[in-house]
Design an enzyme around this catalytic site. Structure first.
Site, PDB file in Angstrom:
ATOM      1  N   THR A  11       0.844  -1.205   0.000  1.00 18.77           N
ATOM      2  CA  THR A  11       0.000   0.000   0.000  1.00 18.77           C
ATOM      3  C   THR A  11       0.874   1.247   0.000  1.00 18.77           C
ATOM      4  O   THR A  11       0.620   2.216   0.698  1.00 18.77           O
ATOM      5  CB  THR A  11      -0.972   0.022   1.198  1.00 18.77           C
ATOM      6  OG1 THR A  11      -0.200  -0.151   2.380  1.00 18.77           O
ATOM      7  CG2 THR A  11      -2.026  -1.050   1.083  1.00 18.77           C
ATOM      8  N   GLY A  12       1.921   1.203  -0.814  1.00 17.64           N
ATOM      9  CA  GLY A  12       2.679   2.410  -1.105  1.00 17.64           C
ATOM     10  C   GLY A  12       1.933   3.198  -2.171  1.00 17.64           C
ATOM     11  O   GLY A  12       0.719   3.032  -2.359  1.00 17.64           O
ATOM     12  N   GLY A  13       2.674   4.067  -2.850  1.00 20.11           N
ATOM     13  CA  GLY A  13       2.040   4.921  -3.860  1.00 20.11           C
ATOM     14  C   GLY A  13       1.246   4.113  -4.872  1.00 20.11           C
ATOM     15  O   GLY A  13       0.081   4.404  -5.152  1.00 20.11           O
ATOM     16  N   LYS A 153      10.037  -3.609 -13.433  1.00 16.09           N
ATOM     17  CA  LYS A 153      10.712  -2.864 -14.499  1.00 16.09           C
ATOM     18  C   LYS A 153      11.824  -3.646 -15.203  1.00 16.09           C
ATOM     19  O   LYS A 153      12.027  -3.492 -16.389  1.00 16.09           O
ATOM     20  CB  LYS A 153      11.362  -1.596 -13.920  1.00 16.09           C
ATOM     21  CG  LYS A 153      10.535  -0.812 -12.923  1.00 16.09           C
ATOM     22  CD  LYS A 153       9.452  -0.014 -13.616  1.00 16.09           C
ATOM     23  CE  LYS A 153       8.815   1.033 -12.717  1.00 16.09           C
ATOM     24  NZ  LYS A 153       8.559   0.654 -11.347  1.00 16.09           N
ATOM     25  N   GLY A 220       9.999   4.813  -3.486  1.00 20.88           N
ATOM     26  CA  GLY A 220      10.475   3.500  -3.947  1.00 20.88           C
ATOM     27  C   GLY A 220      10.829   3.530  -5.423  1.00 20.88           C
ATOM     28  O   GLY A 220      11.854   2.979  -5.854  1.00 20.88           O
ATOM     29  N   GLU A 224      14.427   2.938  -7.216  1.00 22.03           N
ATOM     30  CA  GLU A 224      14.646   1.992  -8.323  1.00 22.03           C
ATOM     31  C   GLU A 224      15.266   2.705  -9.522  1.00 22.03           C
ATOM     32  O   GLU A 224      16.113   2.148 -10.225  1.00 22.03           O
ATOM     33  CB  GLU A 224      13.332   1.338  -8.745  1.00 22.03           C
ATOM     34  CG  GLU A 224      12.897   0.211  -7.833  1.00 22.03           C
ATOM     35  CD  GLU A 224      11.774  -0.624  -8.437  1.00 22.03           C
ATOM     36  OE1 GLU A 224      11.986  -1.247  -9.493  1.00 22.03           O
ATOM     37  OE2 GLU A 224      10.676  -0.634  -7.858  1.00 22.03           O
ATOM     38  N   HIS A 228      19.569   2.885 -11.895  1.00 20.32           N
ATOM     39  CA  HIS A 228      19.912   2.906 -13.320  1.00 20.32           C
ATOM     40  C   HIS A 228      20.978   3.945 -13.662  1.00 20.32           C
ATOM     41  O   HIS A 228      21.461   3.984 -14.794  1.00 20.32           O
ATOM     42  CB  HIS A 228      18.667   3.232 -14.166  1.00 20.32           C
ATOM     43  CG  HIS A 228      17.625   2.159 -14.149  1.00 20.32           C
ATOM     44  ND1 HIS A 228      17.612   1.097 -15.027  1.00 20.32           N
ATOM     45  CD2 HIS A 228      16.556   1.974 -13.353  1.00 20.32           C
ATOM     46  CE1 HIS A 228      16.585   0.318 -14.785  1.00 20.32           C
ATOM     47  NE2 HIS A 228      15.921   0.831 -13.769  1.00 20.32           N
TER      48      HIS A 228
HETATM   49  C1  IKT Z   1       6.964   3.133 -14.411  1.00 19.72           C
HETATM   50  O1  IKT Z   1       6.578   3.291 -13.250  1.00 19.72           O
HETATM   51  O2  IKT Z   1       6.312   2.546 -15.261  1.00 19.72           O
HETATM   52  C2  IKT Z   1       8.292   3.645 -14.772  1.00 19.72           C
HETATM   53  C3  IKT Z   1       8.500   5.081 -14.429  1.00 19.72           C
HETATM   54  C4  IKT Z   1       8.253   5.932 -15.606  1.00 19.72           C
HETATM   55  C5  IKT Z   1       6.813   6.150 -15.788  1.00 19.72           C
HETATM   56  C6  IKT Z   1       6.538   6.860 -17.056  1.00 19.72           C
HETATM   57  C7  IKT Z   1       5.239   7.592 -17.013  1.00 19.72           C
HETATM   58  C8  IKT Z   1       5.169   8.525 -18.166  1.00 19.72           C
HETATM   59  C9  IKT Z   1       4.143   9.586 -18.057  1.00 19.72           C
HETATM   60  O3  IKT Z   1       3.313   9.599 -17.136  1.00 19.72           O
HETATM   61  O4  IKT Z   1       4.147  10.426 -18.971  1.00 19.72           O
HETATM   62  C10 IKT Z   1       9.925   5.284 -13.989  1.00 19.72           C
HETATM   63  C11 IKT Z   1      10.919   4.660 -14.864  1.00 19.72           C
HETATM   64  N1  IKT Z   1      10.116   4.830 -12.674  1.00 19.72           N
END
Ligand code: IKT
Length: 359
Positions: A11-13, A153, A220, A224, A228
């Site tokens: 129950t995070g974001g 991811k 979180g 992550e 990268h």
């Molecule tokens: C993810 O949570 O899917 C990856 C994140 C990027 C989301 C992109 C959303 C694009 C948008 O709303 O325009 C990130 C890599 N954590």
């Protein structure tokens, strides 16, 4: 007509926003949720408004991946080995809700209730590569028959799920991996854009996220993402404490740019037969100083048509649609598609380029 009971692990974001988005959708009833310290179960439907009120700004091992210790705590088979770095995400969480019950085994408690659950969204941290695959195995071992879906991811995790495909299929599980924004919505968009071509040369995914007010909720995800950056990996990111994370953000003036991320869009497009994974690149810009997107999220698919033309089909998200909308809407859409597959007896591991999400 959809009539789907689902649970959210974490129950995070992401977990909380999924619950919220589901209240705007037909046919979806959230019946269970858990975090590090507690579970809430009501097979007639959770009171989402009350749960959100109780957990907002009060995250307990929030399921968005803050620490190794949190990962361990969420994985309730594993007793905390004591590597705890005390950080954000240790509030009362779900236990603060009138629907919450404290527990030391939140995931097992949900598994125990899963006979009457159609789908489970794994909104959990994946700061150990095999964490989500191990959770999937636990559901299979418990003879859960239904849908599991994640928003992970990393490319390498897909292979770990594929290795477990026979186990999942034998159990009667339909598993959808990488069903957020990227991988997820943007992978699916690339798969559609590719249809004009007989040969796809290149897929470029470029995302923009503004996270000023959403930062607390998405720590979180930021952690992550930091994994990268050059000089970091998943292990170093997992071990960093909050002040180290904030120092990295500060050193970049609040704007982190990512090139050539290890995002599973590559593997997922390849396994759907669309292109070679090496021809897929994912990058983007995360701006923690503002809520506006620093760049427009775009998918560009370049290929050759049957009649000898070369072209680029482009898909863009509006700058006004938030990351929360673009992750959680698709996650629920893919969940609906997966339940239809599951009810038709179609089991195994699927990616977002192989399914058309329900709405
Ligand atoms: C993810 O949570 O899917 C990856 C994140 C990027 C989301 C992109 C959303 C694009 C948008 O709303 O325009 C990130 C890599 N954590």
């Amino acid at each position: 007509m959809d009539d789907i009971n689902f649970a959210v692990l974490g129950t995070g974001g992401i977990g909380r926003r999924t619950l919220e988005v589901s209240t705007h959708k037909d046919g979806l009833t959230p019946v269970a949720a858990c975090d590090r310290h507690g579970v809430a179960v009501n097979h007639d439907g959770l009171d989402v408004a009350e749960l959100l009120d109780a957990t907002e700004g009060n995250i307990a091992g929030d399921g968005t991946g803050d620490t190794d210790s949190e990962t361990r705590a969420n994985d309730d088979r594993v007793t905390d080995g004591g590597t705890a770095v005390k950080q954000h995400g240790d509030g009362a969480g779900i236990v603060a809700s009138t629907q919450g019950t404290p527990t030391e085994t939140p995931i097992d408690d949900i598994i125990d209730e899963s006979e009457d659950i159609d789908a489970v969204l794994l909104a959990l941290p994946n700061l150990e590569h095999d964490f989500i695959p191990r959770i999937a195995e636990r559901f299979a071992d418990a003879e859960f028959e239904g849908v599991l879906i994640d928003v992970l991811k990393r490319s390498r995790v897909i292979g770990m799920l594929d290795e477990r495909e026979a186990t999942l299929t034998d159990a009667g599980i339909t598993f959808v991996c990488g069903a957020g924004a990227t991988p997820g919505l943007l992978t699916g968009a690339a798969a559609l854009a590719a249809q004009s071509f007989v040969e796809v040369e290149e897929v470029e995914i470029w995302w923009g996220v503004g996270l000023k007010s959403g930062y607390e909720d998405n720590r979180g995800t930021v952690r992550e993402d930091i994994a990268h950056l050059d000089g970091y990996d998943i292990e170093t990111a997992r071990e960093m404490d909050e002040s180290e994370i904030e120092a990295v953000i500060e050193a970049h003036d609040g704007v982190l740019e990512f090139d050539d991320m290890e995002h599973a869009d590559d593997v997922l497009l390849e396994r759907a037969g669309i292109c070679d994974g090496d021809d897929v690149t994912v990058g983007g810009v995360l701006d923690i100083r503002q809520d506006e997107k620093p760049t427009t999220t775009t998918v560009r698919v370049t290929g050759r048509t049957f009649d000898g033309e070369r072209g680029t089909n482009t898909f863009q998200l509006d700058d006004a649609t938030s990351m929360a909308a673009n992750v959680n809407g698709p996650a629920l859409g893919y969940l609906k598609a997966a339940v239809r597959r599951n009810r038709a007896g179609d089991y195994g591991v699927f990616g977002p380029a192989e399914l058309m999400p329900g709405f």
